[in-house]
Design a protein around this motif. Structure first.
Motif, PDB file in Angstrom:
ATOM      1  N   ASP A 118       6.001  15.838 -18.629  1.00  0.00           N
ATOM      2  CA  ASP A 118       5.714  16.490 -17.338  1.00  0.00           C
ATOM      3  C   ASP A 118       4.280  16.244 -16.884  1.00  0.00           C
ATOM      4  N   SER A 119       3.336  16.379 -17.821  1.00  0.00           N
ATOM      5  CA  SER A 119       1.921  16.240 -17.437  1.00  0.00           C
ATOM      6  C   SER A 119       1.662  14.855 -16.893  1.00  0.00           C
ATOM      7  N   ARG A 124       5.838   4.739 -23.737  1.00  0.00           N
ATOM      8  CA  ARG A 124       6.250   3.981 -24.929  1.00  0.00           C
ATOM      9  C   ARG A 124       7.768   3.934 -25.128  1.00  0.00           C
ATOM     10  N   ARG A 125       8.506   4.616 -24.273  1.00  0.00           N
ATOM     11  CA  ARG A 125       9.980   4.544 -24.343  1.00  0.00           C
ATOM     12  C   ARG A 125      10.527   3.905 -23.066  1.00  0.00           C
TER      13      ARG A 125
HETATM   14  P1  NAP Z   1       4.779  16.299 -23.895  1.00  0.00           P
HETATM   15  O1  NAP Z   1       5.919  16.910 -23.177  1.00  0.00           O
HETATM   16  O2  NAP Z   1       4.620  16.531 -25.352  1.00  0.00           O
HETATM   17  O3  NAP Z   1       4.868  14.724 -23.631  1.00  0.00           O
HETATM   18  C1  NAP Z   1       3.976  13.848 -24.246  1.00  0.00           C
HETATM   19  C2  NAP Z   1       4.337  12.440 -23.841  1.00  0.00           C
HETATM   20  O4  NAP Z   1       3.350  11.547 -24.359  1.00  0.00           O
HETATM   21  C3  NAP Z   1       5.687  11.983 -24.379  1.00  0.00           C
HETATM   22  O5  NAP Z   1       6.310  11.201 -23.430  1.00  0.00           O
HETATM   23  C4  NAP Z   1       5.272  11.153 -25.608  1.00  0.00           C
HETATM   24  O6  NAP Z   1       6.160  10.113 -25.869  1.00  0.00           O
HETATM   25  C5  NAP Z   1       3.981  10.550 -25.158  1.00  0.00           C
HETATM   26  N1  NAP Z   1       3.077  10.241 -26.279  1.00  0.00           N
HETATM   27  C6  NAP Z   1       2.710  11.025 -27.324  1.00  0.00           C
HETATM   28  N2  NAP Z   1       1.812  10.402 -28.115  1.00  0.00           N
HETATM   29  C7  NAP Z   1       1.619   9.191 -27.561  1.00  0.00           C
HETATM   30  C8  NAP Z   1       0.810   8.078 -27.890  1.00  0.00           C
HETATM   31  N3  NAP Z   1       0.002   8.096 -28.961  1.00  0.00           N
HETATM   32  N4  NAP Z   1       0.861   6.985 -27.094  1.00  0.00           N
HETATM   33  C9  NAP Z   1       1.655   6.961 -25.996  1.00  0.00           C
HETATM   34  N5  NAP Z   1       2.438   7.983 -25.628  1.00  0.00           N
HETATM   35  C10 NAP Z   1       2.422   9.077 -26.392  1.00  0.00           C
HETATM   36  O7  NAP Z   1       3.381  16.696 -23.253  1.00  0.00           O
HETATM   37  P2  NAP Z   1       3.008  17.165 -21.776  1.00  0.00           P
HETATM   38  O8  NAP Z   1       3.612  16.302 -20.754  1.00  0.00           O
HETATM   39  O9  NAP Z   1       1.551  17.291 -21.783  1.00  0.00           O
HETATM   40  O10 NAP Z   1       3.630  18.602 -21.664  1.00  0.00           O
HETATM   41  C11 NAP Z   1       3.313  19.625 -22.616  1.00  0.00           C
HETATM   42  C12 NAP Z   1       4.112  20.895 -22.268  1.00  0.00           C
HETATM   43  O11 NAP Z   1       3.664  21.425 -21.014  1.00  0.00           O
HETATM   44  C13 NAP Z   1       5.599  20.611 -22.120  1.00  0.00           C
HETATM   45  O12 NAP Z   1       6.318  21.697 -22.623  1.00  0.00           O
HETATM   46  C14 NAP Z   1       5.773  20.496 -20.627  1.00  0.00           C
HETATM   47  O13 NAP Z   1       7.094  20.813 -20.192  1.00  0.00           O
HETATM   48  C15 NAP Z   1       4.751  21.503 -20.110  1.00  0.00           C
HETATM   49  N6  NAP Z   1       4.297  21.135 -18.751  1.00  0.00           N
HETATM   50  C16 NAP Z   1       5.034  21.607 -17.718  1.00  0.00           C
HETATM   51  C17 NAP Z   1       4.677  21.302 -16.416  1.00  0.00           C
HETATM   52  C18 NAP Z   1       5.520  21.846 -15.300  1.00  0.00           C
HETATM   53  O14 NAP Z   1       6.534  22.449 -15.572  1.00  0.00           O
HETATM   54  N7  NAP Z   1       5.149  21.679 -14.071  1.00  0.00           N
HETATM   55  C19 NAP Z   1       3.559  20.498 -16.168  1.00  0.00           C
HETATM   56  C20 NAP Z   1       2.822  20.006 -17.262  1.00  0.00           C
HETATM   57  C21 NAP Z   1       3.220  20.331 -18.555  1.00  0.00           C
HETATM   58  P3  NAP Z   1       7.452  10.328 -26.810  1.00  0.00           P
HETATM   59  O15 NAP Z   1       8.500  10.915 -25.919  1.00  0.00           O
HETATM   60  O16 NAP Z   1       7.736   8.945 -27.270  1.00  0.00           O
HETATM   61  O17 NAP Z   1       7.026  11.223 -27.939  1.00  0.00           O
END
Ligand code: NAP
Length: 314
Positions: A154-155, A175-176
């Motif tokens: 999402d971020s 990466r996917r």
């Molecule tokens: P996230 O959901 O954990 O996603 C991280 C992403 O980064 C995944 O796609 C992951 O790929 C990738 N990744 C991780 N390590 C990596 C690396 N070393 N190199 C390249 N890609 C890498 O993190 P997030 O997007 O920051 O969100 C965190 C939480 O906040 C989630 O629960 C999310 O739903 C919430 N959030 C919600 C909103 C909203 O509702 N508006 C907005 C922002 C965040 P893989 O899939 O391959 O692991």
């Protein structure tokens, strides 16, 4: 006992501020400790569209400013001091900060989480010189330049859309072969003409001479490496990293029960230690959002009040 706080809250993001508001409103002698800036991660967020009651154009900083005002009005004390050591064993808990030592009857841990790093060579060297973890803070520096966003959650997708306000083109590198972000967010990104995608790829290296000038991507399917160079006229480009978060819980390692670095609590935010509660992104939970952080903070404060009443009441 007058110098002993009823509750010390470690961290001043939405969870800590909500806990501070509820605790001080319940007439608890309340201290909120923060190590650097008030507000936590949400201060780096441009749009807070999904916090119930958010007004149009609400930003992270404006929401936090209102939370701080509320906590202050009810009498919560706030102090900048980095906690270095804690002793949670006795009935009176001791918190040692860089500046002072604090005694309290209960503790609420609301230390949050921080952006995860890629771990690629050059990442640290070029942070602030092309590499960023905050679109709100740094997006404007990339006016009319090329920007790459790393991540597929999402971020990454939301911040990529925000960056299209400034950048000439935004490319999401994931990466996917499919995004992890919510479908509604994905749809908007796919419709956005300024956004492109590079799939199955990870950052292998970042290079430059004082400023970021090139990025090597590795295709995980084919093993092929691609070097992306800054346009000659631009001289640089932006790499915004949004690859998740890591909990800020090192201080409690071996003291409070954890799972993959996140603090374990029950539904009442209680940890395994009497009088010690955790709230917000630092704890094990399914949804890390402002709305769930503030709810955690409120529950933790009410439970801390009950605990103090039951254990220290006249
Ligand atoms: P996230 O959901 O954990 O996603 C991280 C992403 O980064 C995944 O796609 C992951 O790929 C990738 N990744 C991780 N390590 C990596 C690396 N070393 N190199 C390249 N890609 C890498 O993190 P997030 O997007 O920051 O969100 C965190 C939480 O906040 C989630 O629960 C999310 O739903 C919430 N959030 C919600 C909103 C909203 O509702 N508006 C907005 C922002 C965040 P893989 O899939 O391959 O692991």
């Amino acid at each position: 006992m007058s110098n002993i706080y009823d509750v010390v809250i470690i961290g001043s993001g939405p969870a800590g501020l909500a806990a501070g508001l509820y605790a001080s409103r319940a007439n608890m002698k309340t201290l909120i400790l923060e190590k650097e800036r008030t507000g936590g991660q949400i201060v780096s967020t441009e749009e807070v569209a999904n916090y119930p009651g958010s007004i149009q154009d609400a930003t992270g900083p404006s929401l936090i400013a209102r939370m701080v005002e509320q906590a202050d009005e009810f009498g919560a004390e706030r102090k900048i001091d980095e906690v270095k050591e804690i002793n949670l064993e006795g009935k009176i808990k001791v918190i040692k900060g860089e500046k002072d030592e604090y005694q309290c009857k209960s503790v609420i841990i609301a230390t949050g989480a921080k952006p995860r790093l890629l771990g690629a060579p050059g990442e640290k060297e070029f942070t602030g010189k092309g590499v960023s973890y905050c679109a709100t803070c740094d997006g404007a520096f990339f006016e009319d330049l090329q920007v790459f966003v790393i991540g597929g959650g999402d971020s990454a997708v939301e911040e990529a859309m925000f960056l299209t306000k400034f950048a000439r083109k935004v490319t999401i590198v994931h990466r996917r072969d499919a995004l992890k972000a919510a479908k509604s967010i994905q749809e908007k990104a796919f419709k956005n003409e300024k956004i492109d995608f590079i799939w199955n790829s990870e950052v292998k290296e970042l290079k430059g001479d004082g400023i970021l000038e090139s990025m090597t991507l590795l295709n995980r399917e084919t093993g092929e490496e691609t070097v992306i160079e800054a346009d000659e006229e631009d001289g640089t480009f932006g790499v915004f990293v949004f690859v998740g978060f890591r909990p800020m819980t090192d201080l409690f390692d071996g003291i409070v029960d954890m799972e993959r670095g996140y603090i374990k609590t029950d539904d009442n935010m209680k940890t395994n230690i009497d009088g010690v509660f955790a709230a917000g992104d630092c704890r094990v939970k399914s949804l890390r959002q402002v709305v769930t952080a503030t709810a955690d903070g409120a529950i933790a404060a009410v439970q801390a009040e009950k605990y103090v009443d039951n254990n220290f009441g006249e």
